[in-house]
Design a protein around this motif. Structure first.
Motif, PDB file in Angstrom:
ATOM      1  N   TYR A   3       0.874  -1.128  -0.009  1.00 33.68           N
ATOM      2  CA  TYR A   3      -0.069  -0.019  -0.158  1.00 33.68           C
ATOM      3  C   TYR A   3       0.936   1.117   0.077  1.00 33.68           C
ATOM      4  CZ  TYR A   3      -4.353   2.612   1.325  1.00 33.68           C
ATOM      5  OH  TYR A   3      -5.299   3.520   1.354  1.00 33.68           O
TER       6      TYR A   3
ATOM      7  N   HIS B  52      -9.204  -1.012   7.431  1.00 32.01           N
ATOM      8  CA  HIS B  52      -9.437  -0.151   6.009  1.00 32.01           C
ATOM      9  C   HIS B  52     -10.711   0.397   5.784  1.00 32.01           C
ATOM     10  CE1 HIS B  52      -8.902   1.194   2.211  1.00 32.01           C
ATOM     11  NE2 HIS B  52      -7.467   1.474   2.356  1.00 32.01           N
TER      12      HIS B  52
ATOM     13  N   TYR C  45     -10.942  -5.519   4.409  1.00 33.66           N
ATOM     14  CA  TYR C  45      -9.609  -5.066   4.298  1.00 33.66           C
ATOM     15  C   TYR C  45      -9.024  -4.649   5.584  1.00 33.66           C
ATOM     16  CZ  TYR C  45      -9.668  -6.326  -0.447  1.00 33.66           C
ATOM     17  OH  TYR C  45      -9.882  -7.170  -1.935  1.00 33.66           O
TER      18      TYR C  45
ATOM     19  N   LEU D 244      -5.017  -2.965   7.294  1.00 31.37           N
ATOM     20  CA  LEU D 244      -3.880  -2.300   7.002  1.00 31.37           C
ATOM     21  C   LEU D 244      -2.790  -3.100   7.803  1.00 31.37           C
ATOM     22  CD1 LEU D 244      -4.488   1.233   6.199  1.00 31.37           C
ATOM     23  CD2 LEU D 244      -3.942  -0.476   4.633  1.00 31.37           C
TER      24      LEU D 244
ATOM     25  N   LEU E  72      -2.024  -3.642   2.383  1.00 32.22           N
ATOM     26  CA  LEU E  72      -3.351  -3.663   2.145  1.00 32.22           C
ATOM     27  C   LEU E  72      -3.591  -5.197   2.271  1.00 32.22           C
ATOM     28  CD1 LEU E  72      -6.100  -2.489   2.094  1.00 32.22           C
ATOM     29  CD2 LEU E  72      -5.899  -2.462  -0.536  1.00 32.22           C
TER      30      LEU E  72
END
Length: 147
Positions: A82, A111, A116, A118, A141
């Motif tokens: 990411y 996220h 999702y 991080l 990610l």
């Protein structure tokens, strides 16, 4: 090697380390050609003798590239880079130095995209004497297994 490692499977404090990689003059010359960075700090041995380190210094971007490349030993098809943050070059790296990299899972958070998360990895690069020469944070990610 290909594996699936979902967000939930990354543990805070988990560590992985790489084997060493010796920096060569060829690395510096090729990197200078690829980037156009021919500053004398990297290319002019005689000029460097008049400077504080007394010898040529590897490009910081070269050390970053090699260090990150050393950590890319597994293809995780449910996570992707990411970005990178807080990049610092702590000490110079010279021709003949051998670097190793330590990666520690530093943080995990959701996220804004549902399903999702991080992952923040602390990436520390050391020379053969154990001195920290570079560090940064790598942000991944990652897909969640159970969104």
């Amino acid at each position: 090697m290909i594996q699936q490692k979902f967000f939930e499977e990354f543990g805070l404090g988990d560590v992985r380390e790489t084997i060493g990689r010796t920096i060569t003059e060829t690395d510096i010359v090729i990197h200078a050609g690829q980037t156009g960075d021919f500053f004398p700090h990297h290319m002019d041995e005689e000029w460097c003798k008049t400077q504080p380190f007394k010898k040529r210094i590897a490009h910081g971007t070269l050390i970053f590239s090699i260090a990150i490349g050393k950590t890319a030993d597994i293809i995780n098809d449910v996570a992707m880079t990411y970005g990178y943050e807080r990049l610092r070059f702590i000490k110079p790296v010279f021709i003949g130095d051998t670097i190793t990299v330590k990666v520690t899972i530093k943080d995990k958070k959701d996220h804004k995209k549902p399903g999702y998360g991080l992952i923040t990895e602390l990436v520390e690069t050391f020379n053969q004497d154990g001195d920290l020469v570079m560090l940064c944070e790598h942000i991944l990610l990652s897909q969640k297994k159970n969104p």
